[in-house]
Design a protein around this motif. Structure first.
Motif: not given
Length: 276
Positions: A82, A27-32, A24-25, A85
């Motif tokens: 993914d 994907r979320s870190a990449s989006e951020a 999950a990190r 990041f």
């Protein structure tokens, strides 16, 4: 689980909850990281497969050095979404990030996956100037299966047939990768790789002619034994400039995320590789 399975079972080194949290990190870190960054997403780079890549961290009027970031997932999971990041950290240092997809196993053979990742290198070399990328400063980094694929872009022997200079890759970083695929023939991973020993040999960067680019080999402290052993062997095998990091406190999955932190040992090593 057999001994050889244990040697190459990265997921057995973490709990299911830890594994899910790191996925999950990614994907979320990449989006951020890519939010607000200049770039060119969703570019077709390989007409034979119609796979796509994203370019991030470019700047008007510049041709920036490039890091091609290759995702892992035992060649059968994850995607470019993914794997961005590190893009903001690199952009802040004046470096662009390219994140390619490749067709996942078993839908594609490992030979085809290698071809696609090399095609991403060729695309940057041939079309980078149109997208703010310096074709003479291409670097490749990857973790796990991406470490293997990174190594397969850094070894020699394939560039001439692809119409590329032998030194098209100017630096490579492998993180907890695999470099001799022969043991995988007898592991759980062969359920989707479908390798035999001759093909495993041909797809092993440890058995290929070494390249000339500087190489940084990294491995997580809390890692399955096979990944530790193969990283040590590949580092020793490389005749050109090489360096090494054992990343304390990290496992096979969270170590990759250290590239988002310029103060981490891996983040610093990548910046040194690209901008020595």
């Amino acid at each position: 689980m057999t001994d050889v399975d244990q040697d190459y079972s990265a997921q057995a080194t973490v709990t299911e909850a830890e594994f899910d949290a790191v996925m999950a990190r990614y994907r979320s870190a990449s989006e951020a990281a890519i939010a607000g960054l200049d770039g060119h997403p969703d570019l077709a780079f390989d007409p034979l497969s119609d796979e796509r890549l994203d370019v991030w961290g470019i700047a008007p009027g510049e041709l920036r050095p490039v890091v091609i970031a290759v995702h892992g997932g035992y060649w059968r999971m994850l995607s470019r979404h993914d794997t961005a990041f590190m893009a903001r950290t690199l952009a802040d240092a004046g470096i662009a990030t390219v994140v390619p997809d490749y067709t996942l196993s078993p839908a594609a053979s490992l030979e085809e996956i290698v071809r696609q990742v090399r095609a991403a290198v060729a695309w940057v070399h041939r079309h980078g100037t149109e997208h703010g990328l310096d074709p003479d400063r291409i670097h490749v980094v990857g973790s796990s299966a991406g470490g293997h694929l990174t190594a397969m872009t850094a070894v020699g022997g394939w560039q001439h047939a692809a119409g590329l200079p032998e030194n098209v890759v100017k630096g490579a970083m492998t993180i907890s990768g695999l470099f001799d695929l022969r043991p995988l023939v007898d592991t759980f991973a062969n359920a989707w790789l479908n390798l035999d020993t001759p093909r495993a040999e041909a797809l092993s960067p440890l058995l290929a002619p070494p390249g000339t680019a500087p190489l940084h080999v990294a491995v997580a402290e809390h890692e399955a034994a096979g990944f530790h052993r193969q990283s040590t062997e590949f580092h020793a095998h490389w005749p050109a400039e090489r360096s090494w990091t054992l990343v304390p406190g990290r496992n096979h999955f969270d170590v990759f995320l250290d590239l988002a932190d310029p103060r981490s040992a891996l983040g610093e090593a990548l910046l040194r590789l690209v901008r020595p």
